[in-house]
Design an enzyme around this catalytic site. Structure first.
Site, PDB file in Angstrom:
ATOM      1  N   LYS B 101       2.766   0.113   2.531  1.00  0.00           N
ATOM      2  CA  LYS B 101       2.177  -0.184   3.838  1.00  0.00           C
ATOM      3  C   LYS B 101       3.156  -0.869   4.794  1.00  0.00           C
ATOM      4  O   LYS B 101       3.049  -0.726   6.009  1.00  0.00           O
ATOM      5  CB  LYS B 101       0.934  -1.059   3.663  1.00  0.00           C
ATOM      6  CG  LYS B 101      -0.211  -0.372   2.931  1.00  0.00           C
ATOM      7  CD  LYS B 101      -0.801   0.759   3.749  1.00  0.00           C
ATOM      8  CE  LYS B 101      -2.030   1.361   3.082  1.00  0.00           C
ATOM      9  NZ  LYS B 101      -2.513   2.560   3.805  1.00  0.00           N
ATOM     10  N   GLU B 123      -7.411  -2.958  10.302  1.00  0.00           N
ATOM     11  CA  GLU B 123      -8.470  -2.834   9.317  1.00  0.00           C
ATOM     12  C   GLU B 123      -7.803  -2.877   7.953  1.00  0.00           C
ATOM     13  O   GLU B 123      -6.624  -2.548   7.830  1.00  0.00           O
ATOM     14  CB  GLU B 123      -9.203  -1.504   9.504  1.00  0.00           C
ATOM     15  CG  GLU B 123      -8.529  -0.271   8.865  1.00  0.00           C
ATOM     16  CD  GLU B 123      -7.158   0.069   9.444  1.00  0.00           C
ATOM     17  OE1 GLU B 123      -6.876  -0.333  10.580  1.00  0.00           O
ATOM     18  OE2 GLU B 123      -6.351   0.724   8.741  1.00  0.00           O
ATOM     19  N   SER B 390       2.513   4.009  -5.127  1.00  0.00           N
ATOM     20  CA  SER B 390       2.381   3.449  -3.777  1.00  0.00           C
ATOM     21  C   SER B 390       2.239   1.938  -3.737  1.00  0.00           C
ATOM     22  O   SER B 390       2.500   1.326  -2.704  1.00  0.00           O
ATOM     23  CB  SER B 390       1.207   4.103  -3.063  1.00  0.00           C
ATOM     24  OG  SER B 390       0.036   3.938  -3.829  1.00  0.00           O
TER      25      SER B 390
END
Lengths: 266, 406
Positions: B101, B123, B390
């Protein structure tokens, strides 16, 4: 010319402004919605905006979110709402306009939705998450049926965008008074006067102002400025407070009459 | 003025088109209030992606702050155990904050700075994107509010605390399913209200144009690195790229730079929750119908009336009823294949990687690991798989502990 155009023509002649009320269809029940439409007309409302509730209403504040959730859980959907429109249409003359989110109507089928809405006696649609550039299909279909596509203009809209919104809008233009979601506010922003004037210079179509308006004083000031005043959450709040009470309709009617008086200048 | 962005895309990609569409998917389905902000963002983004100074700044932060490039690690023991294809892990879990991210939030924060916005909002589902946003906000000096569903706040308590430590405010969202979908609704409502001074840092390849495009460009560093790394170690391209798909940012980031390498197969792994027939899953591409949510047209989990269904997954990061429009396009043109793995099997994947490689994965990529454990044994030993790991699993320990008794 459909009912909306006739309404604004008549009001113009009488030098009056339109009073528009939003209610969520199916809140508190579908039957209550039908009766509310009749009461609203009797109480001086010129046009009713009927919300088709969506699970994710991202342009709405807490009041309409809650009403939408309740209405959906009681079975409000496009089919059942079209049924009450058909039935209310036998008793009222005012224009009825849907307000809903794009997924609901596109999932139902645009052509089917517009066709059935016209047949039931509705006059147009407002879709807050559908800007004009995404609305080609809806506009093309609606044009054929003489169904009004009403687009929203915002304080952040550039002149270029306002021109396009004006071209694409039928019936009237919905000017969003503030940057934000629906819901009653104590104060309306300062720039509203300048922004509405700017929009009125660009368009000959009626401009109605909504979002945040809840009190007769606010409504009166907006009525001086625009061609119509839209009140939603404040009415839903009155309904919310009086659910299950016998005088629900009386309470709504009293509140609405107060606003009607302010807007119509009687 | 907004029609000037029709110049060729930086990496020579032809999609999305100038209206933000990947085939029939994408677009800008948002309130008018946001349209001008999106136009501005698009202009600024296209300028930035052609601006050498911006790109070298972005590279600098990726390298010096986020710790890139992340390794492409050959998982020798896992490969041996499964007895088939050679398995490589793209170690996004080793990037700063513990997931991919950060790639996106660094890019968006740099843009927000250029646009002179003082405040970031985001969010978050699993909390990884929230943490990554709070992190860049702290580093660049933005005020920061993170929207998070109360259900997710409960199951990702560690990340909530991290965000607060980083100086962000975590705003609980108690509407609808109380998860990522509703947090996104609230973040959009905030943005509509504060659009003049706030940049909305969307965390996945979803939302209105230019978000799916922008997040892809920032996440493509995953695939670009993986490509040069595998060419170096194996002297050839891989046979399979495998990644989990919630909104789809780590998978698009890995897939996209290989788009034209037709022999490289893409597999996206969605969350089957308690099973595809249970109605409690998040397998949007497999079970959904085309619809519009959060600003774009894509596949969507919805009921017969067009109301959005509540998704379910053991992993908060995959618990979302929508998916990025570019994935819908990949599905439609059959460039990628999508399948789903249940909660229970994801836990198996979680254990497998922990026990055989000493790497505790996040529950999101654990879905993909499980699929690899089924696929690899069926393939010849000369085949190569790259799996996008990830994120790391620290945030999920509390949930896993409830399911796996040791």
């Amino acid at each position: 010319m459909n009912r909306i155009d006739r309404l604004f023509k008549k009001l113009k002649k009488e030098r009056k402004k339109a009073f528009i009320v939003y209610i969520t269809a199916g809140y508190p029940t579908l039957r209550a919605t039908e009766r509310l439409i009749l009461e609203l007309e009797k109480s001086g409302v010129d046009l009713v905006e009927l919300g088709i509730p969506f699970s994710d209403p991202l342009a709405d504040g807490p009041t309409i979110q809650k009403a939408s959730e309740a209405a959906i859980s009681k079975g409000a959907n496009i089919k059942s709402i079209l049924r009450i429109v058909r039935s209310a249409r036998k008793h009222v003359k005012l224009p009825l306009v849907f307000m809903t989110y794009y997924n609901l109507v596109s999932h139902y089928g645009l052509k089917k939705f517009v066709g059935e809405s016209m047949k039931a006696g509705a006059d147009g649609i407002i879709v807050p998450d559908l800007p004009p550039e995404e609305a080609k299909e809806l506009i093309d279909i609606s044009k054929k049926e003489n169904f009004a596509t009403i687009f929203l203009a915002a304080p952040t809209s550039t002149t270029h965008r306002l021109k396009n919104i004006s071209v694409k809008s039928k019936g009237f233009i919905y000017y969003v008074s503030l940057t934000g979601v629906t819901g009653a506010r104590d104060r309306l922003p300062q720039d509203i006067v300048g922004n509405v004037r700017r929009l009125k210079k660009i368009t000959k179509k009626p401009v109605c102002v909504g979002f945040g308006i809840s009190r007769p004083g606010q409504a009166r000031r907006i009525a001086h400025l625009a061609d119509g005043v839209i009140v939603g959450s404040a009415v839903i709040k009155i309904i919310e407070k009086n659910i299950g009470k016998k005088d629900l309709y009386k309470k709504v009617s009293r509140f609405v009459r107060g606003l009607a008086k302010a807007i119509h200048g009687e | 003025m907004q029609k000037k962005h029709n110049k060729p895309r930086p990496y020579g990609r032809h999609l999305p088109d100038r209206y933000g569409y990947f085939g029939e998917f994408g677009g800008k389905f948002v309130p008018e209030t946001l349209m001008h902000a999106l136009e501005e963002l698009e202009v600024e983004l296209n300028r930035a992606l052609r601006d050498k100074k911006f790109l070298s700044q972005f590279d600098y932060y990726l390298q010096e702050y986020a710790g890139r490039p992340t390794p492409l690690y050959f998982a020798g023991r896992l490969t041996e155990k499964l007895g088939g294809a050679r398995i490589y892990l793209k170690r996004e879990d080793l990037a700063h904050t513990g997931a991919h991210k950060i790639n996106n939030t660094l890019g968006q924060a740099l843009l927000a700075k250029k646009m002179k916005k003082a405040r970031l909002i985001a969010e978050t589902g699993a909390g990884q994107h929230g943490v990554a946003t709070a992190t860049v906000a702290a580093m660049f000096g933005f005020t920061c509010d993170i929207y998070m569903g109360t259900e997710d706040i409960k199951r990702q308590a560690l990340n909530v605390y991290r965000m607060k430590l980083l100086g962000a405010r975590v705003i609980p969202v108690d509407s609808g399913s109380r998860t990522l979908k509703d947090a996104t609704n609230e973040a959009i409502r905030d943005w509509v209200t504060n659009v003049r001074n706030t940049h909305y840092v969307l965390g996945s390849v979803v939302g209105p144009h230019p978000y799916p495009f922008m997040v892809r460009e920032f996440q493509s560093v995953i695939g670009k690195e993986a490509k040069s790394q595998i060419l170096k170690s194996e002297k050839r391209l891989p046979d399979f790229l495998i990644a989990c798909v919630g909104g789809g940012s780590n998978s698009i980031g890995l897939f996209h730079p290989f788009f034209k390498d037709k022999k490289v197969k893409f597999v996206g792994v969605e969350a089957a929750g308690r099973g595809l027939h249970s109605n409690k899953h998040a397998a949007t591409l497999i079970e959904g119908e085309i619809g519009v949510l959060h600003g774009s047209k894509s596949y969507l989990l919805q009921n017969k009336n067009g109301q959005v269904n509540i998704a379910h997954s053991i992993s908060a990061g995959l618990d979302y009823p929508g998916v990025g429009p570019e994935h819908s396009y990949y599905k439609k043109i059959k460039r990628a294949r999508y399948l789903a793995v249940t909660d229970r099997d994801a836990l198996r994947g979680f254990r497998l990687l922990s026990e055989y490689e000493g790497i505790i994965p996040a529950l999101e990529p654990a879905h993909a690991i499980y699929y690899v454990s089924k696929l690899a044994p069926k393939l010849k030993k000369n085949k190569i798989i790259i799996l996008c790991l990830s994120g790391r699993g620290d945030k999920d320990i509390d949930i896993v502990r409830e399911h796996i008794k040791l």
